[in-house]
Design a protein around this motif. Structure first.
Motif, PDB file in Angstrom:
ATOM      1  N   ASP A  61       0.818  -1.216   0.000  1.00  0.00           N
ATOM      2  CA  ASP A  61       0.000   0.000   0.000  1.00  0.00           C
ATOM      3  C   ASP A  61       0.853   1.267   0.000  1.00  0.00           C
ATOM      4  OD1 ASP A  61      -2.330  -1.574   0.154  1.00  0.00           O
ATOM      5  OD2 ASP A  61      -2.138  -1.714   2.335  1.00  0.00           O
ATOM      6  N   SER A  62       2.161   1.097  -0.290  1.00  0.00           N
ATOM      7  CA  SER A  62       3.130   2.209  -0.262  1.00  0.00           C
ATOM      8  C   SER A  62       3.218   2.843   1.126  1.00  0.00           C
ATOM      9  CB  SER A  62       2.772   3.276  -1.304  1.00  0.00           C
ATOM     10  OG  SER A  62       2.830   2.737  -2.611  1.00  0.00           O
ATOM     11  N   THR A  63       3.022   2.023   2.141  1.00  0.00           N
ATOM     12  CA  THR A  63       3.112   2.454   3.540  1.00  0.00           C
ATOM     13  C   THR A  63       4.366   1.870   4.160  1.00  0.00           C
ATOM     14  OG1 THR A  63       0.702   2.530   3.742  1.00  0.00           O
ATOM     15  CG2 THR A  63       1.961   2.376   5.788  1.00  0.00           C
ATOM     16  N   TRP A  64       5.069   2.695   4.952  1.00  0.00           N
ATOM     17  CA  TRP A  64       6.262   2.204   5.625  1.00  0.00           C
ATOM     18  C   TRP A  64       5.881   1.187   6.692  1.00  0.00           C
ATOM     19  CZ3 TRP A  64      10.786   2.755   3.544  1.00  0.00           C
ATOM     20  CH2 TRP A  64      11.059   3.878   2.740  1.00  0.00           C
ATOM     21  N   VAL A  65       6.566   0.058   6.671  1.00  0.00           N
ATOM     22  CA  VAL A  65       6.377  -1.008   7.664  1.00  0.00           C
ATOM     23  C   VAL A  65       7.732  -1.277   8.309  1.00  0.00           C
ATOM     24  CG1 VAL A  65       5.842  -3.445   7.980  1.00  0.00           C
ATOM     25  CG2 VAL A  65       4.451  -2.064   6.446  1.00  0.00           C
ATOM     26  N   SER A  66       7.754  -1.284   9.629  1.00  0.00           N
ATOM     27  CA  SER A  66       9.005  -1.530  10.351  1.00  0.00           C
ATOM     28  C   SER A  66       8.804  -2.602  11.406  1.00  0.00           C
ATOM     29  CB  SER A  66       9.499  -0.238  11.011  1.00  0.00           C
ATOM     30  OG  SER A  66       8.726   0.069  12.164  1.00  0.00           O
ATOM     31  N   ASP A  67       9.886  -2.931  12.096  1.00  0.00           N
ATOM     32  CA  ASP A  67       9.808  -3.902  13.189  1.00  0.00           C
ATOM     33  C   ASP A  67       8.828  -3.453  14.269  1.00  0.00           C
ATOM     34  OD1 ASP A  67      12.043  -2.625  15.448  1.00  0.00           O
ATOM     35  OD2 ASP A  67      12.147  -1.978  13.371  1.00  0.00           O
ATOM     36  N   ASN A 140       1.640  -8.186   5.292  1.00  0.00           N
ATOM     37  CA  ASN A 140       2.428  -7.168   4.613  1.00  0.00           C
ATOM     38  C   ASN A 140       3.382  -7.817   3.624  1.00  0.00           C
ATOM     39  OD1 ASN A 140       1.959  -4.338   5.785  1.00  0.00           O
ATOM     40  ND2 ASN A 140       2.154  -5.576   7.643  1.00  0.00           N
ATOM     41  N   LEU A 141       3.330  -7.354   2.376  1.00  0.00           N
ATOM     42  CA  LEU A 141       4.312  -7.749   1.370  1.00  0.00           C
ATOM     43  C   LEU A 141       5.195  -6.522   1.154  1.00  0.00           C
ATOM     44  CD1 LEU A 141       1.353  -9.123   0.518  1.00  0.00           C
ATOM     45  CD2 LEU A 141       2.791 -10.112  -1.256  1.00  0.00           C
ATOM     46  N   VAL A 142       6.496  -6.664   1.404  1.00  0.00           N
ATOM     47  CA  VAL A 142       7.352  -5.479   1.444  1.00  0.00           C
ATOM     48  C   VAL A 142       8.485  -5.528   0.431  1.00  0.00           C
ATOM     49  CG1 VAL A 142       6.792  -5.024   3.861  1.00  0.00           C
ATOM     50  CG2 VAL A 142       8.806  -6.405   3.306  1.00  0.00           C
TER      51      VAL A 142
END
Length: 212
Positions: A61-67, A140-142
Motif C-alpha cells: 500500500d506504499s506504507t512504511w512497515v518496520s519492526d 504485509n508484502l514489502v
C-alpha cells in the motif's frame, strides 16, 4: 498372598500415562534459534539470544512497515518474488492457509519480503496481493533496498535470499517460513512448500500463543 487386581493395576498405569503425557505437553517449549552470547550482569551470568534487528520497508500500500509494527505480535516471515516460476506459488498457497486461519487473531501477522525489489515495486505487490485477496496489516508484502533485504534474510532470518542468474527466475531463495515470537526471537523454520510442515508450524504457533 492376596490376589492381584489386574484391572486396577492397568487402570492405574493408564491414569499415570495420561498424567505423564499431559505434563510433557504442558512443559513443551520451542527453542530459540540462532547464535547466543553469555554476558555477566551484576555478578550473574545472563544469556543474550539472537533477535531480528530493526528494519523498515514499503508495503503493497506504499506504507512504511518496520519492526515496530510487529511489537507484541507473533509473525511468520518468508522471502519470495512475484515473478517466481518455481516454489513461490506453493509457498503462497500455504501462507494463505495461515492468513485464513488467523484472520481474527490480532496477535498473529504475516510478512513477505520481495527479493526482486527492482521489479516488485509497491504497485506490483499491490496487484499481487489483490490476486491473492489479502490485505495489510494482517499480511504485509514489502520491498526496499536489495542489499538490506538480502542481509536481513541471510544474517537475521537465517535463510537463503540472493540474486543468482543461473537459477530459474534469476534468484535463489529457500522456501522457508520463519516463526518469530513477540521478543523478536526466531523460534522455528519450516518448509513452506509442504502442507505437513505448515501443519507443524500452526501447532507451534499455538504453543507460542500460550507462552508467557
Amino acid at each position: 498372598m492376596p490376589p492381584i487386581n489386574i484391572k486396577n493395576k492397568l487402570g492405574g498405569l493408564f491414569f499415570f500415562s495420561i498424567l505423564l503425557f499431559t505434563a510433557c505437553q504442558e512443559k513443551k517449549t520451542l527453542p530459540i534459534l540462532g547464535h547466543k552470547d553469555t554476558v555477566v550482569k551484576q555478578g550473574k551470568i545472563d544469556t543474550i539470544y539472537h533477535q531480528i534487528p530493526s528494519f523498515q520497508f514499503l508495503n503493497q500500500d506504499s506504507t512504511w512497515v518496520s519492526d515496530k509494527n510487529f511489537e507484541g505480535k507473533i509473525y511468520i516471515a518468508d522471502f519470495f518474488f512475484t515473478s517466481c516460476p518455481t516454489i513461490c506459488p506453493k509457498m503462497k498457497t500455504q501462507m494463505l492457509r495461515l492468513y485464513e486461519r488467523y484472520a481474527n487473531e490480532n496477535q498473529i501477522a504475516l510478512l513477505s519480503f520481495s527479493i526482486d525489489p527492482d521489479f516488485d515495486r509497491p504497485h506490483v505487490l499491490n496487484a499481487y496481493a489483490t490476486r491473492l485477496q489479502v490485505k495489510a496489516p494482517k499480511w504485509n508484502l514489502v520491498t526496499g533496498e536489495k542489499s538490506k533485504i538480502y542481509e536481513l534474510g541471510q544474517k537475521s532470518f537465517m535463510v537463503t535470499a540472493q540474486e543468482d542468474k543461473n537459477e530459474a527466475g534469476g534468484f535463489v531463495h529457500s522456501g522457508a517460513f520463519i516463526l518469530v515470537d513477540k521478543q523478536r526471537h526466531v523460534r522455528g523454520i519450516y518448509d513452506g512448500t509442504k502442507e505437513q510442515e505448515v501443519n507443524h508450524l500452526m501447532e507451534d504457533i499455538e504453543l507460542l500463543l500460550k507462552e508467557k
